[in-house]
Write a protein that holds these residues in place. Structure first.
Motif, PDB file in Angstrom:
ATOM      1  N   LEU A  53       0.822  -1.202   0.000  1.00 22.74           N
ATOM      2  CA  LEU A  53       0.000   0.000   0.000  1.00 22.74           C
ATOM      3  C   LEU A  53       0.859   1.256   0.000  1.00 22.74           C
ATOM      4  O   LEU A  53       0.578   2.218  -0.734  1.00 22.74           O
ATOM      5  N   GLU A  54       1.918   1.257   0.781  1.00 29.10           N
ATOM      6  CA  GLU A  54       2.791   2.427   0.830  1.00 29.10           C
ATOM      7  C   GLU A  54       3.394   2.710  -0.542  1.00 29.10           C
ATOM      8  O   GLU A  54       3.506   3.863  -0.956  1.00 29.10           O
ATOM      9  N   SER A  55       3.786   1.667  -1.259  1.00 22.27           N
ATOM     10  CA  SER A  55       4.334   1.838  -2.605  1.00 22.27           C
ATOM     11  C   SER A  55       3.284   2.417  -3.549  1.00 22.27           C
ATOM     12  O   SER A  55       3.576   3.324  -4.341  1.00 22.27           O
ATOM     13  N   LEU A  56       2.043   1.934  -3.445  1.00 21.46           N
ATOM     14  CA  LEU A  56       0.971   2.441  -4.290  1.00 21.46           C
ATOM     15  C   LEU A  56       0.678   3.906  -3.990  1.00 21.46           C
ATOM     16  O   LEU A  56       0.426   4.700  -4.911  1.00 21.46           O
ATOM     17  N   LEU A  57       0.717   4.275  -2.724  1.00 24.86           N
ATOM     18  CA  LEU A  57       0.477   5.672  -2.362  1.00 24.86           C
ATOM     19  C   LEU A  57       1.549   6.584  -2.954  1.00 24.86           C
ATOM     20  O   LEU A  57       1.243   7.671  -3.461  1.00 24.86           O
ATOM     21  N   VAL A  58       2.796   6.132  -2.891  1.00 26.74           N
ATOM     22  CA  VAL A  58       3.880   6.925  -3.477  1.00 26.74           C
ATOM     23  C   VAL A  58       3.659   7.091  -4.969  1.00 26.74           C
ATOM     24  O   VAL A  58       3.778   8.198  -5.523  1.00 26.74           O
ATOM     25  N   GLU A  59       3.326   6.006  -5.654  1.00 28.37           N
ATOM     26  CA  GLU A  59       3.076   6.053  -7.099  1.00 28.37           C
ATOM     27  C   GLU A  59       1.923   6.989  -7.438  1.00 28.37           C
ATOM     28  O   GLU A  59       1.921   7.633  -8.496  1.00 28.37           O
ATOM     29  N   SER A  60       0.955   7.066  -6.543  1.00 34.85           N
ATOM     30  CA  SER A  60      -0.246   7.873  -6.789  1.00 34.85           C
ATOM     31  C   SER A  60      -0.110   9.305  -6.293  1.00 34.85           C
ATOM     32  O   SER A  60      -1.054  10.098  -6.448  1.00 34.85           O
ATOM     33  N   GLY A  61       1.021   9.628  -5.665  1.00 37.83           N
ATOM     34  CA  GLY A  61       1.226  10.974  -5.152  1.00 37.83           C
ATOM     35  C   GLY A  61       0.379  11.304  -3.948  1.00 37.83           C
ATOM     36  O   GLY A  61       0.007  12.464  -3.724  1.00 37.83           O
ATOM     37  N   VAL A  62       0.066  10.279  -3.142  1.00 33.70           N
ATOM     38  CA  VAL A  62      -0.754  10.461  -1.948  1.00 33.70           C
ATOM     39  C   VAL A  62       0.130  10.380  -0.712  1.00 33.70           C
ATOM     40  O   VAL A  62       0.883   9.411  -0.540  1.00 33.70           O
ATOM     41  N   ALA A  63       0.045  11.369   0.142  1.00 33.76           N
ATOM     42  CA  ALA A  63       0.853  11.391   1.364  1.00 33.76           C
ATOM     43  C   ALA A  63       0.295  10.403   2.382  1.00 33.76           C
ATOM     44  O   ALA A  63      -0.914  10.351   2.598  1.00 33.76           O
ATOM     45  N   LEU A  64       1.167   9.625   3.007  1.00 36.47           N
ATOM     46  CA  LEU A  64       0.761   8.711   4.078  1.00 36.47           C
ATOM     47  C   LEU A  64       0.827   9.443   5.412  1.00 36.47           C
ATOM     48  O   LEU A  64       1.868   9.979   5.793  1.00 36.47           O
ATOM     49  N   VAL A  65      -0.283   9.468   6.108  1.00 35.80           N
ATOM     50  CA  VAL A  65      -0.329   9.976   7.481  1.00 35.80           C
ATOM     51  C   VAL A  65      -0.131   8.760   8.369  1.00 35.80           C
ATOM     52  O   VAL A  65      -1.029   7.932   8.509  1.00 35.80           O
ATOM     53  N   ARG A  66       1.043   8.627   8.950  1.00 35.11           N
ATOM     54  CA  ARG A  66       1.413   7.395   9.640  1.00 35.11           C
ATOM     55  C   ARG A  66       1.073   7.465  11.129  1.00 35.11           C
ATOM     56  O   ARG A  66       1.697   8.199  11.883  1.00 35.11           O
ATOM     57  N   PRO A  67       0.102   6.688  11.589  1.00 34.62           N
ATOM     58  CA  PRO A  67      -0.221   6.674  13.019  1.00 34.62           C
ATOM     59  C   PRO A  67       0.831   5.897  13.803  1.00 34.62           C
ATOM     60  O   PRO A  67       1.408   4.929  13.294  1.00 34.62           O
TER      61      PRO A  67
END
Length: 358
Positions: free
Chosen positions: A314-328
């Motif tokens: 999922l983290e890789s997909l978010l990077v590819e999609s330009g979506v920032a991960l808000v990491r709890p």
């Protein structure tokens, strides 16, 4: 704000909000564990799910997911919920309760929250039956089916999106398939508890309800989407309960986005991993993503997070999609969403009150 005043703002029969929330330029969002969220929007204080009680894993058996039946009835941890409520600021700090779906790890404490605060409840028919069993007046819970647009406060609009539950009908049908309670469950005559099994008093409530929020502020519109469970297997398949077709979840989301006039959201709070994200990201186009339902819902709440968040795919997909991960990282982590985006804010006082070190 007094409860009566707030309830005047909660337009549970109407739609749409265009007026801005006075003196409110941001939304504060707190992750309280599992899918338990706390939203602060001006005078509006919303708990979503709010499962603080922890029923041990060995209490369950049967079904594809091992959660179909329970060995005995359980009662909510009223002291635990009271302690969390106290850390948030007491009864006046919660004035609306939402449940995404009605499994024990989401709605088991909803009746307790309502008892302690007097807050109204919005959720599935099953959730309303569950809280009625806990002594909540029937008219304090509103059943939503999906497609509703609710004005929660002046300038705060929530659209209900009929959604699905994680899993697969071929693997764990009693957990995944959309099922509603048909009547108020009967409490155990000795303990007063309910049976938490997903094939007992806590079915999923006809799949799931996701919520699309929009807040009009002096600096512009803020938006976020909350979904506490999802399955990629049938996200594009219509949900049918008791012969009623409630539409396919992904199409329901498209409709809600279109009706809200949104082409993207500021934040997606969700679960389901990369498989679900591949389907939802093109519709939501979120600027940021906050993962939920990745921690243990069996470990006692006050023990805090037992392992760091990690989902490589999922983290890789978010990077590819330009979506920032808000990491709890820890329960009661808090963020502020405003016109500049989302950023962490200090919540150490609440964490200290609950014994969380970080």
């Amino acid at each position: 704000m007094k409860l009566a005043s707030l309830l005047a703002l909660v337009g549970l029969s109407g739609c749409a909000a265009a007026a801005r929330v006075e003196n409110t330029s941001h939304v504060d969002i707190t992750w309280m564990s599992v899918t338990n969220m706390y939203y602060e929007v001006g005078p509006l204080r919303v708990i979503t799910d709010g499962y603080i009680t922890r029923i041990p894993q060995d209490a369950f058996f049967g079904g594809g997911g091992g959660l179909a039946q329970s060995r005995r009835a359980y009662v909510p941890d009223v002291a635990g919920v009271t302690r969390v409520l106290g850390a948030l600021g007491g009864p006046s700090s919660v004035n609306l309760l939402l449940t995404g779906h009605s499994h024990f790890d989401h709605s088991f404490d909803t009746g307790t929250w309502s008892t302690l605060t007097g807050a109204r409840v919005i959720g599935s028919r099953s959730t309303c039956f569950q809280v009625e069993a806990e002594g909540i007046p029937r008219d304090r819970c509103r059943t939503v089916h999906g497609g509703e647009t609710l004005a929660l406060a002046n300038g705060v609009t929530m659209r209900v999106v009929r959604w699905n539950h994680s899993g697969d009908p071929a693997v764990n049908p009693e957990q995944h398939n959309p099922v509603e309670l048909s009547a108020v469950p009967r409490r155990d005559p000795v303990t007063g508890g309910l049976r938490p099994g997903v094939a007992e008093d806590f079915p999923n409530g006809g799949g799931n309800r996701a919520f699309l929020f929009a807040v009009e502020t002096p600096s512009g519109r803020l938006s976020w989407f909350f979904s506490n469970s999802a399955s990629a297997v049938d996200l594009a398949v219509p949900i049918v309960v008791d012969g009623v077709n409630y539409g396919a979840p992904i199409e329901n989301l498209r409709s809600a986005m279109r009706e809200a006039g949104l082409v993207s959201v500021d934040l997606w709070i969700g679960s389901g991993g990369a498989a679900v994200a591949r389907l939802a990201l093109p519709v939501l186009r979120p600027k940021a993503f906050l993962p939920v339902h990745w921690d243990s819902f069996y470990t006692p709440f006050l023990e805090g997070v037992g392992r760091p968040y990690a989902d490589a795919a999922l983290e890789s997909l978010l990077v590819e999609s330009g979506v920032a991960l808000v990491r709890p990282a820890q329960y009661m982590d808090k963020w502020r969403l405003d016109a500049s985006g989302i950023r962490a804010v200090d919540n150490s006082a609440v964490k200290r009150a609950l014994g969380f070190a970080r």
